[in-house]
Write an enzyme that holds these catalytic residues in place. Structure first.
Site, PDB file in Angstrom:
ATOM      1  N   GLU A 195      37.702 -11.586  23.774  1.00 30.34           N
ATOM      2  CA  GLU A 195      38.146 -10.302  24.329  1.00 30.34           C
ATOM      3  C   GLU A 195      38.084  -9.156  23.300  1.00 30.34           C
ATOM      4  OE1 GLU A 195      41.893 -11.006  26.304  1.00 30.34           O
ATOM      5  OE2 GLU A 195      40.916 -12.152  27.892  1.00 30.34           O
ATOM      6  N   GLU A 293      37.259 -18.378  30.556  1.00 32.36           N
ATOM      7  CA  GLU A 293      38.721 -18.324  30.614  1.00 32.36           C
ATOM      8  C   GLU A 293      39.211 -17.694  31.892  1.00 32.36           C
ATOM      9  OE1 GLU A 293      40.764 -16.795  27.102  1.00 32.36           O
ATOM     10  OE2 GLU A 293      42.366 -16.073  28.421  1.00 32.36           O
TER      11      GLU A 293
END
Length: 443
Positions: A195, A293
């Site tokens: 991220e 994820e």
């Protein structure tokens, strides 16, 4: 073709397989049409994440419960997972912040340590490998470089990798891969940064698209080559889908990034955006697109029902598969009853949860994932399918043995019927209850 349907009895936690007889005359107003000659991506597998939280929770179980947990995911009677993900250094689902090195003067990495991995993560991976139906291919992802390598001097709260330490950080990543392999784990992929556009209160580090591409081009790719690890695939982005195409395009344009990048990793936390996955697949057909994820976050699992949570999984998996995803890796394999441990209290739910009595509870999401992972095998090819109604979500794959697996989801409050039809006119009838998922296997 012989056929059977697979349904899930959530109450009893069992699969049951009623035989579905051939229908002599299909209702052409209720068809799900299969086209095995329309072939798309080759699927790589399903899996979950070996976090420190998962490993620490696993070690609190008695030996029988530990074995049950591993077999439930990786055994032939379980979900048959063949992919895994682990974090390099700490993540939010770690007991606290930690890094592989902590001395700014240690240019030769003599103090490099994987003590935490060896204590909590690798034992779970190696036990899973011992019972898995196939070798588990592992993806490693960093959440943050060591604090001294960052602009904010902290593993948490974003910050950036300092140029001074870029080469050393790339060498740390390569050393992680080497040591995991030395320990017996099959690391075949890495991502550059988890991220990279998220400034979190937990472990995080920010890269622009160009910065990520240049880090790959100038440091990470060459570091893997020098370490004899050119076979390790580098995946970029590892973040949400809405920016996937733009980010990939910009990253690959930076320096020589395109020479090293093999794929794009993505998450689900900002909505469906299946079109973004599909556009990325169309523009970059040579790249592997890997979902890495997704989870039921605390704010949701504390208020939503089990069926709602499980349907969220199935809906996203179906949409990603139909958009061109090559694999699916869930988040934590196991968590405690609180939804942790998590050193920033960012709790969530896993498909398997340890309960207060020391046992393992299987959530509805576990069974819904099983409708995919048990029947769509590595090497399967997605084939064409058309639906008479958007109310039925579906995807179809042909396995290497010729069998066809079709997963059908009804997220609505009313029952629905369908006829799964082959090009030769042969059809199978299937009835779906309200809020039911069914797999049909044609052999």
């Amino acid at each position: 073709m012989n056929a059977h349907a697979i349904r899930t009895n959530i109450k009893d936690g069992l699969y049951w397989r009623p035989f579905t007889p051939e229908m002599k005359k299909a209702d052409h107003n209720r068809l799900l049409c299969l086209y095995p000659d329309m072939r798309y991506q080759v699927f790589q597998g399903f899996g979950g994440a070996f976090t420190e939280a998962a490993g620490a929770t696993w070690l609190t179980l008695d030996p029988a419960a530990r074995d049950e947990c591993i077999k439930a995911y990786f055994g032939g009677e379980g979900l048959r997972y063949t992919l895994g993900r682990a974090h390099m250094g700490s993540c939010d689902f770690a007991l606290n912040n930690y890094a592989c090195v902590d001395d700014p003067e240690d240019e030769k990495l003599t103090g490099f340590s994987m003590e935490r991995d060896e204590t909590y993560i690798l034992p779970m991976i190696l036990r899973a490998q011992a019972v898995a139906v196939r070798e588990i291919r592992l993806l490693l992802s960093p959440w943050s470089p060591p604090a001294f390598m960052k602009s904010n001097g902290d593993m948490n709260g974003g910050g950036k990798l300092l140029e001074t330490y870029a080469q050393r950080w790339a060498r740390c990543i390569a050393e992680y891969v080497r040591r995991y392999r030395e320990a017996g784990a099959c690391v075949s992929m890495i991502t550059v940064q988890n991220e990279p556009e998220a400034k979190q209160t937990w472990d995080s580090c920010l890269y622009t698209a160009r910065e990520e591409g240049l880090f790959v081009s100038d440091y990470l790719g060459p570091a893997l080559e020098r370490a004899g690890l050119r076979d390790v695939k580098i995946l970029v982005w590892d973040h949400n889908k809405e920016r996937m195409l733009r980010r990939t395009t910009e990253t690959l344009a930076a320096g020589q990034a395109g020479r090293y990048v093999s794929g794009v990793a993505f998450h689900w936390y900002t909505g469906d955006h299946f079109e973004n996955v599909a556009m990325t697949a169309r523009r970059f057909p040579e790249l592997t697109l890997l979902f890495t994820e997704g989870c039921v976050e605390f704010s949701r699992f504390s208020r939503a029902g089990q069926t709602d949570n499980a349907e969220m999984y199935a809906h996203d998996i179906l949409g990603n598969l139909n958009a061109g995803a090559h694999g699916v890796i869930d988040w934590n394999l196991l968590l405690n009853a609180q939804g942790g441990p998590n050193h920033q209290r960012n709790y969530c739910q896993a498909p398997l949860m340890a309960n207060a009595s020391g046992g393992v509870e299987r959530k509805a999401s576990y069974y819904y994932i099983g409708h995919f992972s048990r029947f769509i095998r590595p090497g399967a090819v997605r084939i064409g399918i058309s639906r008479y109604s958007a109310k039925l979500e579906a995807a179809a794959f042909q396995n290497t043995d010729g069998s066809i697996a079709v997963v059908i989801l009804n997220r609505h409050d009313t029952p629905m019927d369908a006829f799964v039809a082959m090009p030769n006119g042969e059809a199978r009838h299937i009835s779906l209850k309200a809020h039911e998922i069914v797999s049909v296997v044609l052999e």
